[in-house]
Design a protein around this motif. Sequence first.
Motif, PDB file in Angstrom:
ATOM      1  N   LEU A   1     -63.695  -6.282 -37.020  1.00 23.74           N
ATOM      2  CA  LEU A   1     -62.646  -5.260 -36.994  1.00 23.74           C
ATOM      3  C   LEU A   1     -61.446  -5.714 -36.170  1.00 23.74           C
ATOM      4  N   ASP A   2     -61.699  -6.484 -35.117  1.00 28.24           N
ATOM      5  CA  ASP A   2     -60.619  -6.959 -34.254  1.00 28.24           C
ATOM      6  C   ASP A   2     -59.914  -8.199 -34.800  1.00 28.24           C
TER       7      ASP A   2
ATOM      8  N   THR B   1     -64.824   1.298 -41.853  1.00 31.17           N
ATOM      9  CA  THR B   1     -64.235  -0.029 -41.659  1.00 31.17           C
ATOM     10  C   THR B   1     -62.716   0.076 -41.730  1.00 31.17           C
TER      11      THR B   1
ATOM     12  N   LYS C   1     -61.282   1.333 -38.729  1.00 32.58           N
ATOM     13  CA  LYS C   1     -61.638   0.525 -37.561  1.00 32.58           C
ATOM     14  C   LYS C   1     -62.446   1.346 -36.553  1.00 32.58           C
TER      15      LYS C   1
END
Length: 132
Positions: free
Chosen positions: A50-51, A9, A12
């Motif tokens: 993540l974005d 995480t 990313k």
Amino acid sequence: MHDHWFERTAAKDLEGVMRFIAEDVVSYEHDAPLQYVGRDRVREVCRQGLDSAEGTVTWDVPDMRVLVRDDLAVVWGLNRMTAQAADGTVAESWSRGTRVLQHRDGAWAMIHQHVSYPCDARTGQAETDLSP
């Protein structure tokens, strides 16, 4: 497995995040719909997460509990997530999380996840600003 998810995480790395998620996973996420069925649906939720931040996104479960019986394991605890904005500020949020893992073909895989925020019974609104 969770250490891997925490590391992937922060990097990313979407495919790394997906590594231990079963093809037939059922996940109850923070947002609608009521359930996400299948790895592809969960991949999209993870991608959006993540974005969602310009900088680093992290999560961990500081007081994680694990119970293992035969080929099933249940993992639960409070999830701490952080997201770094473009200006460098970091937002932190806490939610509840439970994951069910199954040992299949020699490896553990997450077959179910339930993450949620407590709800204010008076307003019906999610309480997203709580911390332990």
